[in-house]
Design a protein around this motif. Structure first.
Motif, mmCIF file in Angstrom:
data_model
loop_
_atom_site.group_PDB
_atom_site.id
_atom_site.type_symbol
_atom_site.label_atom_id
_atom_site.label_comp_id
_atom_site.label_asym_id
_atom_site.label_seq_id
_atom_site.Cartn_x
_atom_site.Cartn_y
_atom_site.Cartn_z
ATOM 1 N N VAL A 49 3.984 5.518 -5.642
ATOM 2 C CA VAL A 49 4.081 5.517 -7.106
ATOM 3 C C VAL A 49 2.949 6.324 -7.720
ATOM 4 O O VAL A 49 3.158 7.084 -8.675
ATOM 5 N N ALA A 50 1.753 6.207 -7.159
ATOM 6 C CA ALA A 50 0.631 7.011 -7.659
ATOM 7 C C ALA A 50 0.890 8.492 -7.420
ATOM 8 O O ALA A 50 0.580 9.335 -8.276
ATOM 9 N N GLY A 56 5.827 11.445 -2.283
ATOM 10 C CA GLY A 56 5.664 10.152 -2.947
ATOM 11 C C GLY A 56 6.929 9.318 -2.911
ATOM 12 O O GLY A 56 6.885 8.105 -2.683
ATOM 13 N N VAL A 57 8.069 9.966 -3.119
ATOM 14 C CA VAL A 57 9.347 9.244 -3.053
ATOM 15 C C VAL A 57 9.590 8.706 -1.647
ATOM 16 O O VAL A 57 10.048 7.567 -1.468
ATOM 17 N N ALA A 98 0.831 -1.205 0.000
ATOM 18 C CA ALA A 98 0.000 0.000 0.000
ATOM 19 C C ALA A 98 0.867 1.257 0.000
ATOM 20 O O ALA A 98 0.583 2.220 -0.730
ATOM 21 N N LEU A 99 1.941 1.272 0.790
ATOM 22 C CA LEU A 99 2.825 2.433 0.824
ATOM 23 C C LEU A 99 3.517 2.655 -0.525
ATOM 24 O O LEU A 99 3.585 3.783 -1.018
ATOM 25 N N VAL A 100 4.004 1.579 -1.116
ATOM 26 C CA VAL A 100 4.663 1.707 -2.415
ATOM 27 C C VAL A 100 3.657 2.117 -3.483
ATOM 28 O O VAL A 100 3.947 2.975 -4.323
#
Length: 94
Positions: free
Chosen positions: A19-20, A34-35, A13-15
């Protein structure tokens, strides 16, 4: 021993959110958020796989400390660049 589904779902979920956030946002500060979400998802996955292993003193418990330190330095440098771009252009949209 911990059940691995919860931390793996949290890492995914975090990744996914990171990415979104990187793909959708045009604001430089939100791109940095986001990064950082992608990086924290990777850390959750690293710590989870280390905790599931047999060796409790492997690099999975020490490596996140270095990654968090590098991430903090990266945020400082990136925010300084964003501030310089804002002073130059008046906007931080990419």
């Amino acid at each position: 021993m911990i059940h691995l589904a919860g931390p793996y779902l949290l890492a995914a979920a975090l990744v996914g959110l990171g990415v979104a956030g990187i793909a959708v946002r045009r604001n430089a500060v939100l791109l940095l958020v986001g990064v950082e979400l992608v990086l924290s998802g990777g850390l959750v996955l690293l710590v989870t796989t280390q905790a599931a292993g047999a060796d409790r003193w492997a690099a999975g418990s020490v490596l996140p400390l270095f990654v968090i330190t590098i991430a903090a330095a990266e945020v400082v440098v990136a925010l300084a660049v964003v501030l310089a771009v804002f002073r130059l252009r008046g906007s931080i949209d990419l």
